[in-house]
Design a protein around this motif. Sequence first.
Motif, PDB file in Angstrom:
ATOM      1  N   GLY A  92     -55.382  30.061   5.166  1.00 18.36           N
ATOM      2  CA  GLY A  92     -55.903  29.207   6.227  1.00 18.36           C
ATOM      3  C   GLY A  92     -55.045  27.979   6.477  1.00 18.36           C
ATOM      4  O   GLY A  92     -55.530  26.856   6.377  1.00 18.36           O
ATOM      5  N   VAL A  93     -53.792  28.184   6.838  1.00 22.14           N
ATOM      6  CA  VAL A  93     -52.841  27.091   7.045  1.00 22.14           C
ATOM      7  C   VAL A  93     -52.660  26.848   8.542  1.00 22.14           C
ATOM      8  O   VAL A  93     -52.494  27.801   9.312  1.00 22.14           O
ATOM      9  CB  VAL A  93     -51.482  27.429   6.390  1.00 22.14           C
ATOM     10  N   SER A  94     -52.679  25.572   8.946  1.00 20.55           N
ATOM     11  CA  SER A  94     -52.471  25.206  10.349  1.00 20.55           C
ATOM     12  C   SER A  94     -51.524  24.018  10.441  1.00 20.55           C
ATOM     13  O   SER A  94     -51.678  23.045   9.701  1.00 20.55           O
ATOM     14  CB  SER A  94     -53.800  24.846  11.029  1.00 20.55           C
ATOM     15  N   PHE A  95     -50.538  24.113  11.325  1.00 21.59           N
ATOM     16  CA  PHE A  95     -49.639  22.988  11.600  1.00 21.59           C
ATOM     17  C   PHE A  95     -48.857  23.308  12.863  1.00 21.59           C
ATOM     18  O   PHE A  95     -48.883  24.436  13.372  1.00 21.59           O
ATOM     19  CB  PHE A  95     -48.677  22.737  10.430  1.00 21.59           C
ATOM     20  N   GLU A  96     -48.149  22.314  13.385  1.00 18.76           N
ATOM     21  CA  GLU A  96     -47.274  22.544  14.526  1.00 18.76           C
ATOM     22  C   GLU A  96     -45.985  21.754  14.338  1.00 18.76           C
ATOM     23  O   GLU A  96     -45.945  20.771  13.598  1.00 18.76           O
ATOM     24  CB  GLU A  96     -47.955  22.168  15.836  1.00 18.76           C
ATOM     25  N   ILE A  97     -44.927  22.216  14.988  1.00 12.35           N
ATOM     26  CA  ILE A  97     -43.618  21.575  14.882  1.00 12.35           C
ATOM     27  C   ILE A  97     -43.090  21.335  16.295  1.00 12.35           C
ATOM     28  O   ILE A  97     -43.123  22.237  17.136  1.00 12.35           O
ATOM     29  CB  ILE A  97     -42.611  22.439  14.095  1.00 12.35           C
ATOM     30  N   LYS A  98     -42.615  20.118  16.541  1.00 17.34           N
ATOM     31  CA  LYS A  98     -42.060  19.758  17.836  1.00 17.34           C
ATOM     32  C   LYS A  98     -40.585  20.143  17.923  1.00 17.34           C
ATOM     33  O   LYS A  98     -39.892  20.262  16.909  1.00 17.34           O
ATOM     34  CB  LYS A  98     -42.201  18.249  18.067  1.00 17.34           C
ATOM     35  N   GLN A  99     -40.107  20.317  19.149  1.00 14.89           N
ATOM     36  CA  GLN A  99     -38.698  20.609  19.384  1.00 14.89           C
ATOM     37  C   GLN A  99     -37.820  19.495  18.814  1.00 14.89           C
ATOM     38  O   GLN A  99     -38.063  18.313  19.051  1.00 14.89           O
ATOM     39  CB  GLN A  99     -38.437  20.732  20.891  1.00 14.89           C
ATOM     40  N   GLY A 100     -36.815  19.865  18.018  1.00 14.33           N
ATOM     41  CA  GLY A 100     -35.888  18.892  17.451  1.00 14.33           C
ATOM     42  C   GLY A 100     -36.380  18.190  16.204  1.00 14.33           C
ATOM     43  O   GLY A 100     -35.697  17.330  15.662  1.00 14.33           O
ATOM     44  N   GLU A 101     -37.548  18.585  15.695  1.00 13.26           N
ATOM     45  CA  GLU A 101     -38.161  17.924  14.545  1.00 13.26           C
ATOM     46  C   GLU A 101     -37.869  18.694  13.259  1.00 13.26           C
ATOM     47  O   GLU A 101     -37.567  19.886  13.282  1.00 13.26           O
ATOM     48  CB  GLU A 101     -39.676  17.847  14.766  1.00 13.26           C
ATOM     49  N   THR A 102     -37.967  18.012  12.134  1.00 13.94           N
ATOM     50  CA  THR A 102     -37.927  18.653  10.830  1.00 13.94           C
ATOM     51  C   THR A 102     -39.271  18.425  10.138  1.00 13.94           C
ATOM     52  O   THR A 102     -39.647  17.276   9.878  1.00 13.94           O
ATOM     53  CB  THR A 102     -36.802  18.090   9.949  1.00 13.94           C
ATOM     54  N   LEU A 103     -39.983  19.503   9.864  1.00 13.59           N
ATOM     55  CA  LEU A 103     -41.232  19.422   9.110  1.00 13.59           C
ATOM     56  C   LEU A 103     -40.949  19.851   7.683  1.00 13.59           C
ATOM     57  O   LEU A 103     -40.498  20.978   7.439  1.00 13.59           O
ATOM     58  CB  LEU A 103     -42.311  20.321   9.721  1.00 13.59           C
ATOM     59  N   GLY A 104     -41.182  18.968   6.726  1.00 15.78           N
ATOM     60  CA  GLY A 104     -41.031  19.310   5.323  1.00 15.78           C
ATOM     61  C   GLY A 104     -42.303  19.954   4.797  1.00 15.78           C
ATOM     62  O   GLY A 104     -43.405  19.517   5.118  1.00 15.78           O
TER      63      GLY A 104
END
Length: 344
Positions: A54-66
């Motif tokens: 049950g994992v939820s997240f989002e990543i924006k263009q040009g971003e780094t999500l650790g």
Amino acid sequence: MSAEVINKEDGSRAPAGEKSKAATILKVSDLKIHFPIHKGLFRKRVGEVKAVNGVSFEIKQGETLGLVGESGCGKSTTGRAVLRLYDPTAGEVIFEDRDIAALSAEEMRATRPRMQMIFQDPQACLNPRMTVGSIIAEPLVEHTSLSGQQRREKVMELLEAVGLNADYVNRYPHEFSGGQRQRIGIARALALDPDFIVCDEPIAALDVSIQAQVVNLLEDLQRERGLTYLFISHDLSMVRHIADRVAVMYLGKIVELSTVEKLFDDPKHPYTQALLSAVPVANPEIEASRERVILTGDVPNPSNPPEGCVFCTRCPVAVKKCFTVPPVWRELNPDQFVACHLVE
């Protein structure tokens, strides 16, 4: 962190502070990856390992999500599921407005050039029987119609882009150091000009002196090519350096997600606090006065996670409610999400 974002269409650049306003390139909603457990002569299914639950997240263009957490928490499984290397048990993985979890094999093949992966072990992921040139050119053979000469020129260009001599094109992986092999893996990931790359602990198998070089290379490539990263690691100091936001994972769930500044300056979840307390500080006076959070017990079996909060069995501040009621994933402050009953 990157200083700017590149628009791949017109080459314009935007300050890093505008990343939060950029378009969402990846949105994961309630992702679950369960692996069946079989026993007996007839391989009867007797349970399942809830690797991602049950994992939820989002990543924006040009971003780094650790994406951080201890070994076995489901980080790499999440990264592979995002690229459809594992088929999700449930949930959605929306990449540029398409749910890749629902795509056919042919549709997925057409999407793969846009999303690539850098693997953890640079030795194991390179075919020892192939030259460096053949390894990097393999995606070009599969997904493009370039001629042999065009592929060779592209390979030499990629080698130079990752800081390797183009003359190495006819050498084999065993002739290179660990850091050089990882650069070859990065060159292969860049071959099809992707928009999104999953970096699955790309520095874990490297010497400390080489780790910074590889991370700096990833930052330079992001700045030059407008890349978006999901950076999976257990090295919090390196994540602090490269990431814009950080998601903390424990036993198949994300327990906190925040900007780098908020997470390191004011962690909310008890597990995040425990992780950060284990990171040494260079200042001896501050290090001597810091209070370590020592966790007792072992991580529960992912095939039978706790009924309430996944962290309740090791949490130093858990109350009765934590053992029976799962905490709600909520936005505590702007750009700061947490799943904990006790955080106000």
